[in-house]
Design a protein around this motif. Sequence first.
Motif, mmCIF file in Angstrom:
data_model
loop_
_atom_site.group_PDB
_atom_site.id
_atom_site.type_symbol
_atom_site.label_atom_id
_atom_site.label_comp_id
_atom_site.label_asym_id
_atom_site.label_seq_id
_atom_site.Cartn_x
_atom_site.Cartn_y
_atom_site.Cartn_z
ATOM 1 N N ARG A 47 0.873 -1.184 0.000
ATOM 2 C CA ARG A 47 0.000 0.000 0.000
ATOM 3 C C ARG A 47 0.905 1.228 0.000
ATOM 4 O O ARG A 47 1.678 1.438 0.922
ATOM 5 C CB ARG A 47 -0.896 0.009 1.231
ATOM 6 N N VAL A 48 0.815 2.040 -1.068
ATOM 7 C CA VAL A 48 1.678 3.210 -1.239
ATOM 8 C C VAL A 48 1.262 4.317 -0.281
ATOM 9 O O VAL A 48 0.080 4.636 -0.162
ATOM 10 C CB VAL A 48 1.615 3.726 -2.696
ATOM 11 N N VAL A 49 2.272 4.903 0.388
ATOM 12 C CA VAL A 49 2.060 6.057 1.251
ATOM 13 C C VAL A 49 2.593 7.308 0.546
ATOM 14 O O VAL A 49 1.943 8.347 0.540
ATOM 15 C CB VAL A 49 2.752 5.873 2.621
ATOM 16 N N SER A 50 3.789 7.193 -0.062
ATOM 17 C CA SER A 50 4.375 8.344 -0.738
ATOM 18 C C SER A 50 5.387 7.889 -1.787
ATOM 19 O O SER A 50 5.848 6.753 -1.766
ATOM 20 C CB SER A 50 5.046 9.284 0.269
ATOM 21 N N MET A 51 5.692 8.802 -2.707
ATOM 22 C CA MET A 51 6.696 8.576 -3.738
ATOM 23 C C MET A 51 7.763 9.649 -3.566
ATOM 24 O O MET A 51 7.434 10.818 -3.362
ATOM 25 C CB MET A 51 6.106 8.721 -5.151
ATOM 26 N N SER A 52 8.997 9.245 -3.710
ATOM 27 C CA SER A 52 10.096 10.187 -3.573
ATOM 28 C C SER A 52 10.302 10.949 -4.883
ATOM 29 O O SER A 52 10.138 10.390 -5.969
ATOM 30 C CB SER A 52 11.375 9.431 -3.210
#
Length: 116
Positions: free
Chosen positions: A30-35
């Motif tokens: 589950r994605v929280v953030s992308m750099s």
Amino acid sequence: MTARPSPGDLLVIDGRASVQFAGDRALTFRVVSMSNQPTYHGWIWLTGYVLDRRGEATAKREVYVQLAGLRSARASETAARRTAPSRRASSYARRHDQDSAATGDRSGLRAGGDTG
């Protein structure tokens, strides 16, 4: 999935996304953030949670993966696994109910104050 993932997206991260996740090392993520950190073309750093078979978070991780190798996981499959009763438990309950009905055993149905 070649578009950048968004927070909340549910992904399958396996050997297509990076060799470190091949075989039994595949993750539901589950994605929280992308750099926004610069990377090699087609690669991305993702922060998120690894989910178990029931859809519950087990670990927070940062992974480096190829965008072209990411696949969307179906949230309904994860939710179904979380809410579906185990086949073993339901078959035991049915068998136990049938056994009690056939023998006339109602001992499990006594009220708390009933001494019999």
